[in-house]
Design an enzyme around this catalytic site. Structure first.
Site, PDB file in Angstrom:
ATOM      1  N   TYR A 107       5.094 -14.932 -12.828  1.00 27.30           N
ATOM      2  CA  TYR A 107       4.079 -13.917 -12.522  1.00 27.30           C
ATOM      3  C   TYR A 107       2.703 -14.384 -13.020  1.00 27.30           C
ATOM      4  O   TYR A 107       1.708 -14.348 -12.276  1.00 27.30           O
ATOM      5  CB  TYR A 107       4.480 -12.591 -13.187  1.00 27.30           C
ATOM      6  CG  TYR A 107       3.526 -11.448 -12.945  1.00 27.30           C
ATOM      7  CD1 TYR A 107       3.657 -10.623 -11.827  1.00 27.30           C
ATOM      8  CD2 TYR A 107       2.480 -11.184 -13.841  1.00 27.30           C
ATOM      9  CE1 TYR A 107       2.782  -9.563 -11.608  1.00 27.30           C
ATOM     10  CE2 TYR A 107       1.605 -10.127 -13.629  1.00 27.30           C
ATOM     11  CZ  TYR A 107       1.761  -9.325 -12.523  1.00 27.30           C
ATOM     12  OH  TYR A 107       0.885  -8.274 -12.295  1.00 27.30           O
ATOM     13  N   ALA A 108       2.662 -14.847 -14.282  1.00 28.68           N
ATOM     14  CA  ALA A 108       1.381 -15.301 -14.858  1.00 28.68           C
ATOM     15  C   ALA A 108       0.818 -16.464 -14.046  1.00 28.68           C
ATOM     16  O   ALA A 108      -0.391 -16.520 -13.762  1.00 28.68           O
ATOM     17  CB  ALA A 108       1.587 -15.695 -16.317  1.00 28.68           C
ATOM     18  N   ALA A 109       1.692 -17.396 -13.649  1.00 30.51           N
ATOM     19  CA  ALA A 109       1.233 -18.559 -12.873  1.00 30.51           C
ATOM     20  C   ALA A 109       0.698 -18.104 -11.515  1.00 30.51           C
ATOM     21  O   ALA A 109      -0.329 -18.605 -11.041  1.00 30.51           O
ATOM     22  CB  ALA A 109       2.390 -19.546 -12.692  1.00 30.51           C
TER      23      ALA A 109
ATOM     24  N   ALA B 117       0.801  -1.243   0.000  1.00 27.48           N
ATOM     25  CA  ALA B 117       0.000   0.000   0.000  1.00 27.48           C
ATOM     26  C   ALA B 117       0.828   1.284   0.000  1.00 27.48           C
ATOM     27  O   ALA B 117       0.270   2.366   0.086  1.00 27.48           O
ATOM     28  CB  ALA B 117      -0.934  -0.006   1.221  1.00 27.48           C
TER      29      ALA B 117
HETATM   30  P1  NAD Z   1       3.888  -1.411  -7.471  1.00 27.90           P
HETATM   31  O1  NAD Z   1       5.220  -2.061  -7.677  1.00 27.90           O
HETATM   32  O2  NAD Z   1       3.783   0.043  -7.664  1.00 27.90           O
HETATM   33  O3  NAD Z   1       3.299  -1.792  -6.037  1.00 27.90           O
HETATM   34  C1  NAD Z   1       3.464  -3.057  -5.471  1.00 27.90           C
HETATM   35  C2  NAD Z   1       3.686  -2.862  -3.986  1.00 27.90           C
HETATM   36  O4  NAD Z   1       3.856  -4.146  -3.362  1.00 27.90           O
HETATM   37  C3  NAD Z   1       4.964  -2.048  -3.693  1.00 27.90           C
HETATM   38  O5  NAD Z   1       4.651  -0.975  -2.846  1.00 27.90           O
HETATM   39  C4  NAD Z   1       5.878  -3.052  -3.049  1.00 27.90           C
HETATM   40  O6  NAD Z   1       6.769  -2.479  -2.092  1.00 27.90           O
HETATM   41  C5  NAD Z   1       4.877  -3.995  -2.388  1.00 27.90           C
HETATM   42  N1  NAD Z   1       5.466  -5.286  -2.067  1.00 27.90           N
HETATM   43  C6  NAD Z   1       6.273  -6.042  -2.836  1.00 27.90           C
HETATM   44  N2  NAD Z   1       6.664  -7.139  -2.170  1.00 27.90           N
HETATM   45  C7  NAD Z   1       6.098  -7.076  -0.947  1.00 27.90           C
HETATM   46  C8  NAD Z   1       6.129  -7.918   0.191  1.00 27.90           C
HETATM   47  N3  NAD Z   1       6.849  -9.033   0.193  1.00 27.90           N
HETATM   48  N4  NAD Z   1       5.435  -7.554   1.289  1.00 27.90           N
HETATM   49  C9  NAD Z   1       4.716  -6.404   1.297  1.00 27.90           C
HETATM   50  N5  NAD Z   1       4.645  -5.562   0.242  1.00 27.90           N
HETATM   51  C10 NAD Z   1       5.337  -5.904  -0.863  1.00 27.90           C
HETATM   52  O7  NAD Z   1       2.883  -2.189  -8.429  1.00 27.90           O
HETATM   53  P2  NAD Z   1       1.369  -1.922  -8.841  1.00 27.90           P
HETATM   54  O8  NAD Z   1       1.370  -1.760 -10.298  1.00 27.90           O
HETATM   55  O9  NAD Z   1       0.726  -0.902  -7.971  1.00 27.90           O
HETATM   56  O10 NAD Z   1       0.782  -3.373  -8.562  1.00 27.90           O
HETATM   57  C11 NAD Z   1      -0.136  -3.665  -7.520  1.00 27.90           C
HETATM   58  C12 NAD Z   1      -0.734  -5.036  -7.802  1.00 27.90           C
HETATM   59  O11 NAD Z   1      -1.449  -4.992  -9.042  1.00 27.90           O
HETATM   60  C13 NAD Z   1       0.304  -6.154  -7.952  1.00 27.90           C
HETATM   61  O12 NAD Z   1      -0.177  -7.348  -7.382  1.00 27.90           O
HETATM   62  C14 NAD Z   1       0.431  -6.300  -9.444  1.00 27.90           C
HETATM   63  O13 NAD Z   1       0.873  -7.586  -9.816  1.00 27.90           O
HETATM   64  C15 NAD Z   1      -0.991  -6.029  -9.882  1.00 27.90           C
HETATM   65  N6  NAD Z   1      -1.107  -5.627 -11.283  1.00 27.90           N
HETATM   66  C16 NAD Z   1      -0.517  -4.486 -11.743  1.00 27.90           C
HETATM   67  C17 NAD Z   1      -0.638  -4.144 -13.086  1.00 27.90           C
HETATM   68  C18 NAD Z   1      -0.035  -2.900 -13.678  1.00 27.90           C
HETATM   69  O14 NAD Z   1      -0.054  -2.738 -14.911  1.00 27.90           O
HETATM   70  N7  NAD Z   1       0.492  -1.982 -12.890  1.00 27.90           N
HETATM   71  C19 NAD Z   1      -1.350  -4.995 -13.946  1.00 27.90           C
HETATM   72  C20 NAD Z   1      -1.928  -6.145 -13.442  1.00 27.90           C
HETATM   73  C21 NAD Z   1      -1.798  -6.447 -12.108  1.00 27.90           C
END
Ligand code: NAD
Length: 258
Positions: A165-167, A18
Site C-alpha cells: 500500500y505504501a509503495a 465512488a
Molecule cells: P473505501 O474502502 O471506503 O473506498 C474505496 C473504494 O474503492 C470502495 O468503494 C471500493 O469498492 C473501491 N474499489 C476498490 N477496488 C476497486 C477497483 N478495482 N475498481 C473500482 N473501484 C474499486 O476507502 P476510503 O477510505 O474512502 O479510501 C479512498 C481512497 O483514499 C483510497 O485510495 C485510499 O487508499 C485513500 N486513503 C484513505 C485513507 C483513510 O484513512 N480512509 C487514508 C489515506 C488514503
C-alpha cells in the site's frame, strides 16, 4: 440552491471508488458545485444506489460498474461517458484497497506475492490506465484536472498499512509529478492529495484501538472526515488551482508535516 459555489455547469468529473467513503463524498461535493458526475466502482448495486442518492433524476450522474485495474472495463465506461456527457474534464483516481488480516497488515516477509500485485494494480496501475483513457479529451479541450489519491503512508513511515500500500501511494506521487511535467503546456494539472487517518470503512478495518492510538499523534486532535478531503479535491479541480501542478497536498491534521 446548491450550498457550494458553481465551478462550471459544463464540466464532467469521473471519480473512481465512488460508491462510498472519500470517493462518494468527492462525487457529492463536485455534483453540488455543478459538475456532471461519473461514479465508478466494482459493486454494481452500491454504485447505482450512490448515484441515485446524488441525483434521483439521473440527468447529471452516470453510475458505472468497473474494475479500474482492467483497461477493457475502463474503455467501456468511457464509451458510455462519451455518449452521455461528451468527455471527462476532471479525473479523480480515488479507488484503493489496503488489505488487512484480522485487522492487521501483513509484514513484508509474510506477504503473499498475489496480494502485493493486486494492491499495485488497483492502487497505482488503475490511475495510469484511467489517465491514458481520459487524457485525449482533456488535451483536445486544452483544460483538465487530474487528482490522484495518495496517502500519508506514501509520505512517511506506515505502521497500519502494508508495504504494498505504501509503495503504491508513493508511486502515485511520482506518477503524478512526471505526468504534470508532460501535460502542463496543455492546460492540464496533475496533483496528489495525501490523506491521514480519515473515518471511512477502510479506516474502520484497522479497528477502534488502532484508530484511538493514532488520534494521540494528531495535533488538531481529531480523525479526519471525507469532507476534509473533498474540499481539497474541489479546490484542485477549480480554475483557482491552475498554477498548482505536480504537488502533493497533505491533509492529516498535522500528523505528518512534510
Ligand atoms: P473505501 O474502502 O471506503 O473506498 C474505496 C473504494 O474503492 C470502495 O468503494 C471500493 O469498492 C473501491 N474499489 C476498490 N477496488 C476497486 C477497483 N478495482 N475498481 C473500482 N473501484 C474499486 O476507502 P476510503 O477510505 O474512502 O479510501 C479512498 C481512497 O483514499 C483510497 O485510495 C485510499 O487508499 C485513500 N486513503 C484513505 C485513507 C483513510 O484513512 N480512509 C487514508 C489515506 C488514503
Amino acid at each position: 440552491m446548491n450550498k457550494h459555489q458553481i465551478i462550471s455547469d459544463a464540466r464532467t468529473v469521473l471519480v473512481t471508488g465512488a460508491r462510498r467513503g472519500i470517493g462518494y463524498t468527492i462525487a457529492e461535493r463536485l455534483f453540488h458545485q455543478g459538475c456532471n458526475v461519473v461514479l465508478v466502482d466494482v459493486d454494481a448495486e452500491d454504485v447505482e444506489r450512490a448515484a441515485a442518492k446524488l441525483d434521483p433524476s439521473g440527468v447529471r450522474v452516470l453510475p458505472a460498474t468497473a474494475d479500474v485495474s482492467r483497461s477493457a472495463e475502463i474503455s467501456s465506461v468511457l464509451k458510455r461517458v462519451e455518449d452521455k456527457f461528451g468527455g471527462i474534464d476532471i479525473l479523480v483516481n480515488n479507488a484503493g484497497i489496503s488489505p488487512k488480516h484480522d485487522g492487521k497488515k501483513a509484514f513484508v516477509l509474510d506477504m503473499d506475492e498475489t496480494e502485493w500485485r493486486h494492491v499495485l494494480d488497483i492502487n497505482l496501475t488503475s490511475a495510469f490506465l484511467c489517465v491514458q483513457a481520459c487524457l485525449p479529451w482533456m488535451k483536445k479541450r486544452n483544460w483538465g484536472r487530474i487528482i490522484n489519491m495518495s496517502s500519508q503512508a506514501g509520505r512517511t513511515v506506515s505502521t497500519i498499512a502494508g508495504a504494498h500500500y505504501a509503495a503504491s501511494k508513493a508511486g502515485m506521487i511520482a506518477f503524478s509529478r512526471t505526468l504534470a511535467a508532460e501535460i502542463g503546456a496543455d492546460g492540464i494539472t496533475s496533483n496528489c492529495v495525501a490523506p491521514g487517518r480519515i473515518v471511512t470503512p477502510m479506516a474502520e478495518e484497522a479497528g477502534a484501538d488502532a484508530n484511538a492510538a493514532y488520534l494521540q499523534r494528531i495535533p488538531v486532535h481529531r480523525l479526519g472526515n471525507p469532507e476534509d478531503i473533498a474540499g481539497v479535491v474541489a479546490f484542485l479541480a477549480s480554475d483557482d488551482a491552475s498554477f498548482i501542478t505536480g504537488a502533493t497536498i497533505d491533509v492529516n491534521g498535522g500528523a505528518f508535516m512534510g
